[in-house]
Design an enzyme around this catalytic site. Structure first.
Site, PDB file in Angstrom:
ATOM      1  N   CYS A  77     -12.936  14.970   2.910  1.00 17.49           N
ATOM      2  CA  CYS A  77     -14.017  14.218   3.551  1.00 17.49           C
ATOM      3  C   CYS A  77     -14.162  14.674   4.993  1.00 17.49           C
ATOM      4  CB  CYS A  77     -13.725  12.714   3.545  1.00 17.49           C
ATOM      5  SG  CYS A  77     -14.246  11.880   2.066  1.00 17.49           S
ATOM      6  N   GLU A 115     -17.282   6.341   2.839  1.00 20.87           N
ATOM      7  CA  GLU A 115     -16.958   5.370   3.881  1.00 20.87           C
ATOM      8  C   GLU A 115     -17.285   3.949   3.419  1.00 20.87           C
ATOM      9  OE1 GLU A 115     -16.762   9.277   5.603  1.00 20.87           O
ATOM     10  OE2 GLU A 115     -18.266   8.368   4.311  1.00 20.87           O
ATOM     11  N   ASP A 129      -3.819  -9.073  -0.306  1.00 20.68           N
ATOM     12  CA  ASP A 129      -2.583  -9.132   0.473  1.00 20.68           C
ATOM     13  C   ASP A 129      -2.398 -10.491   1.145  1.00 20.68           C
ATOM     14  OD1 ASP A 129      -0.200  -8.043   1.811  1.00 20.68           O
ATOM     15  OD2 ASP A 129      -1.440  -8.193   3.619  1.00 20.68           O
TER      16      ASP A 129
END
Length: 165
Positions: A77, A115, A129
């Site tokens: 990228c 992105e 998380d």
């Protein structure tokens, strides 16, 4: 697939695409992801009672930061001077869970699909998380490009998934 894979040369070796001769245009991409969870977990997040703090705020910032570091995470990228990154997170009682929508924009020579996808993915991971202590059964799914505009390949809009959005 018209034109083949752009990151492979004639003998199959992976290379970064040379975009030096491409025109700079405004390019935008929007991606989404879903985090399905127990209804109680969703309520905890929405009321701000998660032990780790503001789940939605942290996920939004994590997604924006991730978009800016996509070139460090995904091989081949290009580093981009992003002009806009946004991450929106909306509750969806039908899941139950959260729908993450990420937008990335650049005025440049290459697209921003990776992105936007990275932003959506990392925002979903951050939600997991921060709430995993109460709901390890959460499921991250539906990471996909919704639309992109700009560049030589033109515009793209994903077909509907068949689920109510």
């Amino acid at each position: 697939m018209a034109g083949g894979l752009t990151h492979l040369d004639t003998d199959g070796t992976a290379n970064m695409v040379d975009v030096g001769s491409k025109a700079e245009t405004e390019r935008t991409a929007i991606a989404e992801g879903l985090v399905t969870m127990q209804a109680e977990t969703l309520r905890m997040i929405l009321t701000g009672n998660a032990k780790k703090g503001d789940v939605l705020g942290a996920a939004r910032i994590a997604g924006i930061m991730a978009a800016k570091k996509t070139h460090e995470l995904v091989p081949l990228c290009h580093p981009l001077l992003l002009t806009k990154v946004s991450v929106d997170i909306e509750p969806d009682d039908g899941l139950p869970g959260l729908k993450v929508t990420a937008l990335a924009r650049v005025n440049g020579k290459t697209g921003v699909e990776m992105e936007a996808l990275t932003a959506a993915s990392v925002a979903c991971l951050t939600i997991y998380d921060m709430a995993k202590a109460v709901d390890r059964g959460m499921v991250i799914s539906g990471i996909r490009l919704l639309e992109k505009s700009g560049g030589k390949s033109g515009d793209y809009t994903a077909p509907p998934t068949g689920k109510a959005d």
